[in-house]
Design a protein around this motif. Structure first.
Motif, PDB file in Angstrom:
ATOM      1  N   PHE A   1      -9.978  14.402 -25.107  1.00  0.00           N
ATOM      2  CA  PHE A   1     -10.991  15.265 -24.500  1.00  0.00           C
ATOM      3  C   PHE A   1     -11.102  16.580 -25.279  1.00  0.00           C
ATOM      4  O   PHE A   1     -12.208  17.077 -25.536  1.00  0.00           O
ATOM      5  N   GLY A   2      -9.964  17.139 -25.669  1.00  0.00           N
ATOM      6  CA  GLY A   2      -9.976  18.366 -26.464  1.00  0.00           C
ATOM      7  C   GLY A   2     -10.646  18.170 -27.813  1.00  0.00           C
ATOM      8  O   GLY A   2     -11.380  19.052 -28.287  1.00  0.00           O
ATOM      9  N   ASN A   3     -10.423  17.017 -28.433  1.00  0.00           N
ATOM     10  CA  ASN A   3     -11.078  16.732 -29.713  1.00  0.00           C
ATOM     11  C   ASN A   3     -12.582  16.581 -29.547  1.00  0.00           C
ATOM     12  O   ASN A   3     -13.351  16.940 -30.446  1.00  0.00           O
ATOM     13  N   TRP A   4     -13.012  16.047 -28.410  1.00  0.00           N
ATOM     14  CA  TRP A   4     -14.449  15.943 -28.145  1.00  0.00           C
ATOM     15  C   TRP A   4     -15.074  17.331 -28.048  1.00  0.00           C
ATOM     16  O   TRP A   4     -16.129  17.591 -28.638  1.00  0.00           O
ATOM     17  N   LEU A   5     -14.420  18.238 -27.318  1.00  0.00           N
ATOM     18  CA  LEU A   5     -14.928  19.606 -27.210  1.00  0.00           C
ATOM     19  C   LEU A   5     -14.961  20.283 -28.580  1.00  0.00           C
ATOM     20  O   LEU A   5     -15.903  21.015 -28.905  1.00  0.00           O
ATOM     21  N   GLU A   6     -13.939  20.032 -29.387  1.00  0.00           N
ATOM     22  CA  GLU A   6     -13.894  20.622 -30.728  1.00  0.00           C
ATOM     23  C   GLU A   6     -15.041  20.105 -31.593  1.00  0.00           C
ATOM     24  O   GLU A   6     -15.654  20.863 -32.350  1.00  0.00           O
ATOM     25  N   SER A   7     -15.347  18.818 -31.477  1.00  0.00           N
ATOM     26  CA  SER A   7     -16.444  18.241 -32.258  1.00  0.00           C
ATOM     27  C   SER A   7     -17.780  18.847 -31.855  1.00  0.00           C
ATOM     28  O   SER A   7     -18.632  19.126 -32.704  1.00  0.00           O
ATOM     29  N   ILE A   8     -17.961  19.062 -30.551  1.00  0.00           N
ATOM     30  CA  ILE A   8     -19.199  19.691 -30.077  1.00  0.00           C
ATOM     31  C   ILE A   8     -19.317  21.106 -30.628  1.00  0.00           C
ATOM     32  O   ILE A   8     -20.385  21.545 -31.073  1.00  0.00           O
ATOM     33  N   SER A   9     -18.205  21.831 -30.610  1.00  0.00           N
ATOM     34  CA  SER A   9     -18.208  23.205 -31.114  1.00  0.00           C
ATOM     35  C   SER A   9     -18.521  23.250 -32.601  1.00  0.00           C
ATOM     36  O   SER A   9     -19.292  24.099 -33.066  1.00  0.00           O
ATOM     37  N   ARG A  10     -17.941  22.325 -33.359  1.00  0.00           N
ATOM     38  CA  ARG A  10     -18.190  22.315 -34.799  1.00  0.00           C
ATOM     39  C   ARG A  10     -19.636  21.953 -35.114  1.00  0.00           C
ATOM     40  O   ARG A  10     -20.230  22.500 -36.045  1.00  0.00           O
ATOM     41  N   ARG A  11     -20.201  21.046 -34.322  1.00  0.00           N
ATOM     42  CA  ARG A  11     -21.601  20.708 -34.569  1.00  0.00           C
ATOM     43  C   ARG A  11     -22.511  21.885 -34.240  1.00  0.00           C
ATOM     44  O   ARG A  11     -23.500  22.149 -34.934  1.00  0.00           O
ATOM     45  N   ALA A  12     -22.180  22.612 -33.166  1.00  0.00           N
ATOM     46  CA  ALA A  12     -22.988  23.777 -32.804  1.00  0.00           C
ATOM     47  C   ALA A  12     -22.951  24.835 -33.896  1.00  0.00           C
ATOM     48  O   ALA A  12     -23.923  25.563 -34.104  1.00  0.00           O
ATOM     49  N   SER A  13     -21.815  24.907 -34.616  1.00  0.00           N
ATOM     50  CA  SER A  13     -21.677  25.927 -35.656  1.00  0.00           C
ATOM     51  C   SER A  13     -22.606  25.689 -36.837  1.00  0.00           C
ATOM     52  O   SER A  13     -22.909  26.611 -37.588  1.00  0.00           O
ATOM     53  N   VAL A  14     -23.060  24.445 -37.016  1.00  0.00           N
ATOM     54  CA  VAL A  14     -23.959  24.162 -38.139  1.00  0.00           C
ATOM     55  C   VAL A  14     -25.393  23.904 -37.680  1.00  0.00           C
ATOM     56  O   VAL A  14     -26.258  23.603 -38.496  1.00  0.00           O
ATOM     57  N   SER A  15     -25.650  24.036 -36.369  1.00  0.00           N
ATOM     58  CA  SER A  15     -26.989  23.724 -35.857  1.00  0.00           C
ATOM     59  C   SER A  15     -28.050  24.647 -36.445  1.00  0.00           C
ATOM     60  O   SER A  15     -29.158  24.204 -36.785  1.00  0.00           O
ATOM     61  N   ASP A  16     -27.721  25.946 -36.560  1.00  0.00           N
ATOM     62  CA  ASP A  16     -28.692  26.883 -37.132  1.00  0.00           C
ATOM     63  C   ASP A  16     -28.958  26.564 -38.597  1.00  0.00           C
ATOM     64  O   ASP A  16     -30.101  26.646 -39.066  1.00  0.00           O
ATOM     65  N   MET A  17     -27.902  26.204 -39.327  1.00  0.00           N
ATOM     66  CA  MET A  17     -28.087  25.859 -40.736  1.00  0.00           C
ATOM     67  C   MET A  17     -28.921  24.596 -40.889  1.00  0.00           C
ATOM     68  O   MET A  17     -29.722  24.469 -41.813  1.00  0.00           O
ATOM     69  N   VAL A  18     -28.740  23.658 -39.959  1.00  0.00           N
ATOM     70  CA  VAL A  18     -29.538  22.430 -40.005  1.00  0.00           C
ATOM     71  C   VAL A  18     -31.008  22.750 -39.765  1.00  0.00           C
ATOM     72  O   VAL A  18     -31.900  22.208 -40.427  1.00  0.00           O
ATOM     73  N   SER A  19     -31.271  23.661 -38.807  1.00  0.00           N
ATOM     74  CA  SER A  19     -32.657  24.046 -38.520  1.00  0.00           C
ATOM     75  C   SER A  19     -33.315  24.648 -39.752  1.00  0.00           C
ATOM     76  O   SER A  19     -34.476  24.364 -40.058  1.00  0.00           O
ATOM     77  N   LEU A  20     -32.559  25.474 -40.476  1.00  0.00           N
ATOM     78  CA  LEU A  20     -33.102  26.038 -41.711  1.00  0.00           C
ATOM     79  C   LEU A  20     -33.278  24.957 -42.773  1.00  0.00           C
ATOM     80  O   LEU A  20     -34.263  24.948 -43.519  1.00  0.00           O
TER      81      LEU A  20
END
Length: 353
Positions: A238-257
């Motif tokens: 469960f903790g690894n799932w939360l970490e994966s979500i956090s890491r994806r959120a960290s690149v979401s703005d870069m993906v939008s650009l």
């Protein structure tokens, strides 16, 4: 070089005089620096470093993974320096010369259990990273939900004495092995290189809980330790799932650009037009832009006039008017008018990157 240094020393002695020992020593020091510097510049045997390449790495989850990948890259005699980034999942490698077997380096990384390929560009790397984090988050979600649900069923049935101790222990073993498979896999991979990480500790804990549960059940009929191991692995998943979500959120703005950069561009060469990948555009390439197109790389307008939307960079809501000689940035949208532009920065070097 020695003659130039000698001239500097002689002039220093005549100008400053032998009584000024401090200044004379300073002159000798300057002459020595000049001689050594010019020797390095003119030395034909001095090897100049080769190009810098970027590799996309997959499968890294901790600092031990970073160290393992760096060791694999530095084991190649063709590599001068390698810097691996865990958040961006890539490696920047300084090569010793131009003619390097990159495939050999990729195989060396693959032998450690990680995926590696030469990056097609920063924008493409960001897109791949987002897709990787999305898939990783989905896998961990399925694992922890399956583990928790099976654990609850096992716990309830065991408390109500619907399951025997053997069945309860077997279901706990399924949870530990299936849900914790990525931990065991990475622990074994690191152990092959005489390294360890948090995955090693989790694997040891899960295996010890199962072994202890089996011994306790054989001696006392108690499988509580096996249940503890199954719950531990499920919670960590469960903790690894939360970490994966956090890491994806960290690149979401870069993906939008990154989505602002077109995948293809219309290249003008020898009075003909051809559609090519924007990744391979080089400086001084000429590209045609029509209304609705986005600029693939930073460019300078050769001919034509148009309004362009560059608010992602400037923050201005109103479009900018551009004409010959004006610079337009990668990701800008052409609103009206046709433009012929000259690429001044590759996609790797552009403002978007």
């Amino acid at each position: 070089m020695a003659i130039i240094s000698a001239v500097v020393v002689i002039l220093g002695w005549f100008c400053l005089g032998s009584g000024c020992q401090l200044k004379a020593n300073f002159v000798r020091f300057i002459a020595s620096v000049i001689m050594n510097a010019m020797t390095l510049v003119d030395d034909p045997n001095l090897e100049k470093p080769g190009p810098v390449i970027t590799l996309d790495i997959t499968g890294m989850h901790c600092a031990a993974c970073v160290s393992s990948v760096e060791d694999a890259l530095l084991s190649s005699p063709d590599v001068i320096h390698a810097r691996v980034s865990l958040p961006s999942q890539h490696a920047v490698v300084q090569l010793r010369h131009e003619d390097v077997n990159v495939e050999g380096m990729l195989n060396s990384v693959a032998s450690r259990g990680y995926g590696a390929r030469q990056s097609a560009g920063k924008v493409e790397a960001i897109r791949n990273l987002d897709a990787q984090y999305k898939a990783e988050a989905l896998r961990w979600f399925v694992r922890w939900v399956s583990g928790i649900c099976l654990f609850i069923i096992t716990m309830v049935m065991h408390v109500n004495e619907q399951f025997t101790g053997e069945v309860t222990w077997s279901l706990c073993a399924v949870i530990v092995v299936v849900v914790g498979f990525p931990f065991f896999q990475r622990a074994i991979r690191l152990a092959s290189g005489l390294q360890c990480s948090m995955d090693t500790l989790i694997s040891i804990g899960g295996a010890a809980a199962l072994a202890g549960g089996a011994i306790a059940y054989a001696q006392q009929g108690d499988v509580a330790m096996a249940l503890d191991g199954a719950l531990m692995v499920s919670i960590i998943a469960f903790g690894n799932w939360l970490e994966s979500i956090s890491r994806r959120a960290s690149v979401s703005d870069m993906v939008s650009l990154g989505e602002l950069v077109p995948e293809t561009a219309v290249l003008v060469r020898d009075d003909s037009e051809q559609v090519i990948s924007s990744v391979v555009l080089k400086r001084d390439d000429q590209v045609v832009l029509v209304p609705g197109d986005r600029v693939p790389c930073d460019a300078s307008v050769i001919s034509g006039e148009s309004s362009v939307d560059q608010k992602w960079y400037t923050g201005e809501s109103r479009p900018s008017e551009v004409g010959p000689g004006d610079r337009i940035l990668a990701g800008a949208s052409v609103l009206d008018g046709n433009l012929l532009v000259r690429i001044i920065e590759t996609q790797e070097e552009s403002s978007m990157s």
